[in-house]
Design an enzyme around this catalytic site. Structure first.
Site, PDB file in Angstrom:
ATOM      1  N   ALA A   1      -8.269   1.353   9.915  1.00 36.51           N
ATOM      2  CA  ALA A   1      -8.009   0.824   8.571  1.00 36.51           C
ATOM      3  C   ALA A   1      -6.724   0.016   8.608  1.00 36.51           C
ATOM      4  O   ALA A   1      -5.772   0.370   9.307  1.00 36.51           O
ATOM      5  CB  ALA A   1      -7.893   1.962   7.554  1.00 36.51           C
TER       6      ALA A   1
ATOM      7  N   ALA B   1      -4.109  -1.925   5.799  1.00 33.41           N
ATOM      8  CA  ALA B   1      -3.755  -2.205   4.409  1.00 33.41           C
ATOM      9  C   ALA B   1      -2.515  -3.085   4.364  1.00 33.41           C
ATOM     10  O   ALA B   1      -2.041  -3.573   5.395  1.00 33.41           O
ATOM     11  CB  ALA B   1      -3.527  -0.890   3.652  1.00 33.41           C
TER      12      ALA B   1
ATOM     13  N   LEU C   1       0.567  -2.340   3.644  1.00 33.61           N
ATOM     14  CA  LEU C   1       1.824  -1.750   4.099  1.00 33.61           C
ATOM     15  C   LEU C   1       1.769  -1.256   5.543  1.00 33.61           C
ATOM     16  O   LEU C   1       2.800  -1.099   6.189  1.00 33.61           O
ATOM     17  CB  LEU C   1       2.224  -0.581   3.184  1.00 33.61           C
ATOM     18  CG  LEU C   1       2.357  -0.912   1.691  1.00 33.61           C
ATOM     19  CD1 LEU C   1       2.846   0.302   0.921  1.00 33.61           C
ATOM     20  CD2 LEU C   1       3.290  -2.103   1.485  1.00 33.61           C
ATOM     21  N   GLY C   2       0.594  -0.956   6.052  1.00 32.14           N
ATOM     22  CA  GLY C   2       0.481  -0.451   7.416  1.00 32.14           C
ATOM     23  C   GLY C   2      -0.962  -0.330   7.835  1.00 32.14           C
ATOM     24  O   GLY C   2      -1.871  -0.671   7.070  1.00 32.14           O
ATOM     25  N   GLN C   3      -1.195   0.157   9.048  1.00 29.27           N
ATOM     26  CA  GLN C   3      -2.552   0.365   9.523  1.00 29.27           C
ATOM     27  C   GLN C   3      -2.630   1.672  10.304  1.00 29.27           C
ATOM     28  O   GLN C   3      -1.632   2.171  10.815  1.00 29.27           O
ATOM     29  CB  GLN C   3      -3.039  -0.808  10.364  1.00 29.27           C
ATOM     30  CG  GLN C   3      -2.191  -1.195  11.554  1.00 29.27           C
ATOM     31  CD  GLN C   3      -2.521  -2.597  12.049  1.00 29.27           C
ATOM     32  OE1 GLN C   3      -2.771  -3.518  11.263  1.00 29.27           O
ATOM     33  NE2 GLN C   3      -2.529  -2.777  13.363  1.00 29.27           N
ATOM     34  N   VAL C   4      -3.849   2.227  10.364  1.00 28.62           N
ATOM     35  CA  VAL C   4      -4.058   3.570  10.895  1.00 28.62           C
ATOM     36  C   VAL C   4      -4.937   3.516  12.135  1.00 28.62           C
ATOM     37  O   VAL C   4      -5.970   2.843  12.156  1.00 28.62           O
ATOM     38  CB  VAL C   4      -4.706   4.488   9.827  1.00 28.62           C
ATOM     39  CG1 VAL C   4      -4.956   5.881  10.397  1.00 28.62           C
ATOM     40  CG2 VAL C   4      -3.818   4.574   8.588  1.00 28.62           C
TER      41      VAL C   4
ATOM     42  N   LYS D   1      -0.277   6.326  11.641  1.00 28.49           N
ATOM     43  CA  LYS D   1      -0.055   5.197  10.723  1.00 28.49           C
ATOM     44  C   LYS D   1       1.189   4.434  11.163  1.00 28.49           C
ATOM     45  O   LYS D   1       2.270   5.018  11.297  1.00 28.49           O
ATOM     46  CB  LYS D   1       0.099   5.693   9.282  1.00 28.49           C
ATOM     47  CG  LYS D   1       0.294   4.550   8.296  1.00 28.49           C
ATOM     48  CD  LYS D   1      -0.086   4.924   6.878  1.00 28.49           C
ATOM     49  CE  LYS D   1       0.863   5.914   6.262  1.00 28.49           C
ATOM     50  NZ  LYS D   1       0.609   6.074   4.813  1.00 28.49           N
TER      51      LYS D   1
ATOM     52  N   ASP E   1      -2.231   8.371  -6.190  1.00 25.29           N
ATOM     53  CA  ASP E   1      -3.191   7.359  -5.758  1.00 25.29           C
ATOM     54  C   ASP E   1      -4.471   7.999  -5.211  1.00 25.29           C
ATOM     55  O   ASP E   1      -4.860   7.757  -4.063  1.00 25.29           O
ATOM     56  CB  ASP E   1      -2.540   6.474  -4.680  1.00 25.29           C
ATOM     57  CG  ASP E   1      -3.282   5.160  -4.481  1.00 25.29           C
ATOM     58  OD1 ASP E   1      -4.033   4.755  -5.387  1.00 25.29           O
ATOM     59  OD2 ASP E   1      -3.112   4.535  -3.414  1.00 25.29           O
TER      60      ASP E   1
END
Length: 536
Positions: A117, A119, A121-124, A138, A273
């Protein structure tokens, strides 16, 4: 800024895109054509997405503000996602080595070439440790703090300058919203803080097996890298996907709603969220509750004890249609100023919320309330306090998730029995005080009808026929040391002035006889003893 020309260049790009959007809104924003307004909402959505992470987050924050954004634009903003193309693997590996002091090849037995994933702000990444366990790693986007700080300066500047010129209520309190947003955003990008959040959240739910929280791998986490155990589950996105796994969507929704209520009304600390990407369905079931896992604890917030108690009372006042008391709740919560004239507001609340309730509790839904309130807030002095922005986001996300899995789901059908059970248990001083407020009027008379309403909601909540816990909690409260205030109020109800009033007591005894019949209690006992009884 060390390189002010970059700020000027970015300012020019932002002004061009926002200027074009403003011009379109000025020319067509007054249209009464629903299709036109929908297209304008889509234009806002596309513009914010193109402007990058900070503006995406601004749009998500504004999507919780019906007092600032008109309803038809809100519907588009609630769809705002922050999915972006991933940044290169080499950058992620460099960040891991810089943050954790060793290359990923030494820290992980297996590390993939591509994230699962990505996004704003960051990725996983899904990696494997030397002991065979799978973990979620992350990694924050490079240069993110600089990008966010630069854009926040521009947003704050533009917001302050344009606020007096914006149409409707869009400029009211805009600077305060931006400041609150900036604070929460910088907290969100500090992964050390997110690790603390995850561990605190896990502690709160440690006695609730229906809720799972991934464990933080502290030795593999730092400011810009966060490693947690991998959740092997199914995202709460598609009903058919859940059913294919043998999972019950209704039981999962019930868990999410009750977990959310516990966060807001018991713990005072909540996941802000809870969208489908941050919640996973797991195998297993605890009675009427399915098993779920939360992930992503960057956006968390707290609620004060005073606000928690007032919100609990507001739910009861809403269901009892006590709109005068509800208006006072709005004042206490900061949605109305203390000097606001309540008299014209009370019938407006009844018109807006009474219709949403319909004939019964089960017909209530927050979507209809949000729609009506977005209109009401332009006619009356309602404002959403900055501290409630994340609460509203959490509630709206929760109901959106529920409706995605079950279009007929009514969140209040689960919420009100939960509140009723807590009131009847009276297991905290604040709940006992609130129970007295609900059961006795200003003249000290017992309102048997309200007690009957509470019992009826609990009995008909769909959570099983077992009334034993309710009866046990009631007897413990009535006879125990914590029930002294309740016993005193009951005594004062019987003796008012120079006369003995027994009609309330007779009505109370009759209600208890009808509710706690031997047949119902026996059914509860049998349900507890029978391990093959179906879950409610």
């Amino acid at each position: 800024m060390r390189r002010p020309w970059m700020l000027l260049g970015r300012l020019g790009s932002v002004l061009w895109q926002l200027g074009s959007l403003t011009l379109v809104l000025a020319l067509r924003g007054g249209s009464r054509d629903a299709a036109v307004q929908r297209r304008l909402g889509q234009r806002i959505l596309a513009t914010l997405t193109n402007l990058g992470p900070c503006f995406i987050k601004v749009g998500q924050a504004l999507s919780t503000r019906p007092d600032l954004v008109r309803r038809d634009w809100l519907e588009e903003l609630t769809q705002l996602q922050d999915n972006l193309p991933p940044f290169p693997l080499a950058v992620a590996l460099a960040t891991i080595e810089a943050e954790l002091g060793a290359p990923a090849s030494q820290l992980f037995e297996e590390f993939p070439d591509y994230p699962v994933a990505a996004a704003s702000l960051g990725q996983v990444y899904r990696a494997r440790l030397g002991d065979g366990r799978w973990v979620a790693v992350k990694v924050q986007r490079p240069g993110l703090e600089r990008i966010l700080r630069r854009d926040l300066v521009l947003i704050r500047l533009l917001g302050t300058l344009s606020a007096p010129l914006l149409p409707l209520n869009l400029g009211v309190g805009l600077a305060e919203i931006i400041d609150e947003f900036g604070r929460s955003l910088f907290e969100e990008i500090d992964y050390r803080r997110e690790a603390d959040n995850a561990e605190r959240f896990s502690t709160l739910f440690e006695h609730h097996p229906e809720v799972t929280v991934p464990q933080v791998e502290r030795e593999l986490s730092a400011r810009h890298v966060l490693t947690t155990t991998w959740i092997h589950g199914t995202k709460l996105q598609e009903r058919r996907a859940l059913e294919a796994q043998g999972l019950d969507p209704s039981a999962l929704i019930r868990t999410c709603v009750i977990a959310g209520l516990r966060q807001l009304l018991e713990f005072g600390y909540f996941h802000a969220d809870p969208h489908p990407g941050n919640l996973f369905a797991l195998p297993g079931r605890s009675g009427a509750l399915g098993h779920v896992a939360y992930v992503d604890f960057g956006m968390m917030d707290s609620i004060t004890d005073a606000d928690r108690l007032t919100l609990t009372g507001a739910v009861v006042h809403l269901i009892n249609r006590d709109f005068r008391a509800l208006a006072e709740d709005f004042v206490a919560l900061g949605f109305l100023k203390p000097d606001s004239d309540r008299e014209p507001i009370i019938p407006a609340l009844e018109d807006a919320l009474g219709g949403a309730l319909g004939e019964n509790v089960g017909s209530f839904n927050f979507k209809s309330v949000t729609d009506r309130f977005s209109e009401l807030m332009y006619d009356y002095p309602f404002r959403v306090p900055a501290r409630f922005a994340l609460i509203i986001r959490a509630v709206v996300s929760q109901e959106g998730l529920a409706l995605r899995l079950d279009p007929d789901f009514k969140i209040i059908r689960v919420a009100y029995p939960y509140v009723a059970r807590r009131l009847l248990a009276g297991d905290t001083a604040e709940m006992r005080d609130k129970l007295l407020e609900v059961l006795f009027d200003s003249d000290g008379r017992l309102r048997v009808q309200r007690l009957e309403n509470l019992l009826a909601v609990v009995e008909g909540s769909g959570s099983g026929p077992d009334l034993l816990p309710v009866m046990g909690s009631g007897l413990k409260l009535l006879l125990g040391p914590e029930g002294s205030s309740l016993r005193q109020r009951l005594l004062l109800t019987l003796v008012q002035g120079d006369h003995l009033h027994t009609e309330d007591l007779r009505a109370l005894v009759g209600l208890l006889r009808r509710t706690f019949t031997p047949a119902k209690l026996a059914g509860g006992v049998l349900a507890r003893l029978n391990p093959l009884a179906p879950a409610a």
